[in-house]
Design a protein around this motif. Sequence first.
Motif, PDB file in Angstrom:
ATOM      1  N   GLN A 257     -21.082  41.261 -61.237  1.00 15.77           N
ATOM      2  CA  GLN A 257     -21.256  41.124 -62.521  1.00 15.77           C
ATOM      3  C   GLN A 257     -19.779  41.502 -63.467  1.00 15.77           C
ATOM      4  O   GLN A 257     -19.295  40.534 -64.260  1.00 15.77           O
ATOM      5  N   ASN A 258     -19.288  42.522 -62.601  1.00 15.98           N
ATOM      6  CA  ASN A 258     -17.917  42.911 -63.653  1.00 15.98           C
ATOM      7  C   ASN A 258     -16.697  41.895 -63.025  1.00 15.98           C
ATOM      8  O   ASN A 258     -15.966  41.445 -63.977  1.00 15.98           O
ATOM      9  N   ILE A 259     -16.998  41.299 -61.691  1.00 17.86           N
ATOM     10  CA  ILE A 259     -15.939  40.289 -61.505  1.00 17.86           C
ATOM     11  C   ILE A 259     -16.045  39.157 -62.371  1.00 17.86           C
ATOM     12  O   ILE A 259     -15.068  38.293 -62.828  1.00 17.86           O
ATOM     13  N   GLN A 260     -17.430  38.773 -62.336  1.00 26.07           N
ATOM     14  CA  GLN A 260     -17.580  37.384 -63.346  1.00 26.07           C
ATOM     15  C   GLN A 260     -17.192  37.657 -64.919  1.00 26.07           C
ATOM     16  O   GLN A 260     -16.578  36.655 -65.233  1.00 26.07           O
ATOM     17  N   ALA A 261     -17.351  38.873 -65.488  1.00 25.25           N
ATOM     18  CA  ALA A 261     -16.659  39.260 -66.841  1.00 25.25           C
ATOM     19  C   ALA A 261     -15.394  39.198 -66.656  1.00 25.25           C
ATOM     20  O   ALA A 261     -14.508  38.540 -67.638  1.00 25.25           O
ATOM     21  N   VAL A 262     -14.552  39.372 -65.759  1.00 24.41           N
ATOM     22  CA  VAL A 262     -13.023  39.447 -65.880  1.00 24.41           C
ATOM     23  C   VAL A 262     -12.658  38.125 -65.484  1.00 24.41           C
ATOM     24  O   VAL A 262     -11.888  37.603 -66.108  1.00 24.41           O
ATOM     25  N   LEU A 263     -13.368  37.003 -64.719  1.00 19.62           N
ATOM     26  CA  LEU A 263     -12.938  35.706 -64.509  1.00 19.62           C
ATOM     27  C   LEU A 263     -13.422  35.160 -65.690  1.00 19.62           C
ATOM     28  O   LEU A 263     -12.528  34.183 -66.225  1.00 19.62           O
ATOM     29  N   ASN A 264     -14.353  35.476 -66.380  1.00 19.14           N
ATOM     30  CA  ASN A 264     -14.753  34.659 -67.790  1.00 19.14           C
ATOM     31  C   ASN A 264     -13.597  35.029 -68.820  1.00 19.14           C
ATOM     32  O   ASN A 264     -13.215  34.035 -69.659  1.00 19.14           O
ATOM     33  N   ALA A 265     -13.057  36.192 -68.823  1.00 18.57           N
ATOM     34  CA  ALA A 265     -11.820  36.677 -69.820  1.00 18.57           C
ATOM     35  C   ALA A 265     -10.754  35.808 -69.374  1.00 18.57           C
ATOM     36  O   ALA A 265     -10.086  35.439 -70.533  1.00 18.57           O
ATOM     37  N   ALA A 266     -10.701  35.096 -68.273  1.00 20.39           N
ATOM     38  CA  ALA A 266      -9.384  34.388 -67.931  1.00 20.39           C
ATOM     39  C   ALA A 266      -9.714  33.026 -68.062  1.00 20.39           C
ATOM     40  O   ALA A 266      -9.049  31.976 -67.633  1.00 20.39           O
ATOM     41  N   GLY A 267     -11.029  32.532 -68.414  1.00 23.31           N
ATOM     42  CA  GLY A 267     -11.467  31.323 -68.348  1.00 23.31           C
ATOM     43  C   GLY A 267     -12.004  30.651 -67.165  1.00 23.31           C
ATOM     44  O   GLY A 267     -11.865  29.297 -67.102  1.00 23.31           O
ATOM     45  N   LEU A 268     -12.303  31.490 -66.289  1.00 25.78           N
ATOM     46  CA  LEU A 268     -12.797  30.954 -64.957  1.00 25.78           C
ATOM     47  C   LEU A 268     -14.079  31.506 -64.776  1.00 25.78           C
ATOM     48  O   LEU A 268     -14.597  32.140 -65.392  1.00 25.78           O
ATOM     49  N   GLN A 269     -14.749  30.977 -63.689  1.00 24.46           N
ATOM     50  CA  GLN A 269     -16.117  31.280 -63.037  1.00 24.46           C
ATOM     51  C   GLN A 269     -15.783  31.534 -61.583  1.00 24.46           C
ATOM     52  O   GLN A 269     -14.959  31.318 -60.823  1.00 24.46           O
ATOM     53  N   LEU A 270     -17.155  31.990 -60.971  1.00 24.08           N
ATOM     54  CA  LEU A 270     -17.085  32.511 -59.725  1.00 24.08           C
ATOM     55  C   LEU A 270     -16.705  31.291 -58.692  1.00 24.08           C
ATOM     56  O   LEU A 270     -16.381  31.423 -57.567  1.00 24.08           O
ATOM     57  N   GLN A 271     -17.081  30.005 -59.137  1.00 22.68           N
ATOM     58  CA  GLN A 271     -17.006  28.965 -58.319  1.00 22.68           C
ATOM     59  C   GLN A 271     -15.265  28.454 -58.197  1.00 22.68           C
ATOM     60  O   GLN A 271     -14.945  27.863 -57.213  1.00 22.68           O
ATOM     61  N   ASP A 272     -14.640  29.236 -59.131  1.00 18.93           N
ATOM     62  CA  ASP A 272     -13.171  29.091 -58.855  1.00 18.93           C
ATOM     63  C   ASP A 272     -12.423  30.080 -57.823  1.00 18.93           C
ATOM     64  O   ASP A 272     -11.404  30.117 -57.617  1.00 18.93           O
ATOM     65  N   VAL A 273     -13.300  30.972 -57.428  1.00 23.50           N
ATOM     66  CA  VAL A 273     -12.811  32.012 -56.413  1.00 23.50           C
ATOM     67  C   VAL A 273     -12.420  31.095 -55.025  1.00 23.50           C
ATOM     68  O   VAL A 273     -13.315  30.579 -54.513  1.00 23.50           O
ATOM     69  N   VAL A 274     -11.346  31.504 -54.434  1.00 25.52           N
ATOM     70  CA  VAL A 274     -10.928  30.987 -53.246  1.00 25.52           C
ATOM     71  C   VAL A 274     -10.771  32.095 -52.142  1.00 25.52           C
ATOM     72  O   VAL A 274     -10.757  31.559 -51.008  1.00 25.52           O
TER      73      VAL A 274
END
Length: 127
Positions: free
Chosen positions: A57-74
């Motif tokens: 959930q923390n990772i999701q929040a950080v990604l959201n702050a960058a305008g991204l989502q978990l589906q963007d993780v490579v």
Amino acid sequence: MPKRVVYAPEVAIPVKAYSQAIDTGSLVFCSGQLAYDAKNDTVFSDSVAEQTDYLMQNIQAVLNAAGLQLQDVVKTTIYLTDMNDFVSFNEVYACYFDTNPPARSTIGVNALAKGAKVEIEVIAIRP
């Protein structure tokens, strides 16, 4: 584009030696996340499954702050203090990446900060 520091206010503020994430324009590099509860200065739970859920959930929040989502993780890198926790960890982790999961490495380590059992860092790509 010059690098930009990404900050999600709901996630524990990192020490001055690193940022929650760095956005390069095309890639976002997220520092390793723990299941750390900054309000109580403690790790969220003794259960690796609960720690995994909390830090994802923390990772999701950080990604959201960058305008991204978990589906963007490579790419993810996982650090576990006990490889016997792999199955419990993986059951929770898989719920967050149920389709087209990223490339991944899982590494057994002797210890993690704050006594955590699991830490995850991610790299995401801007679509």
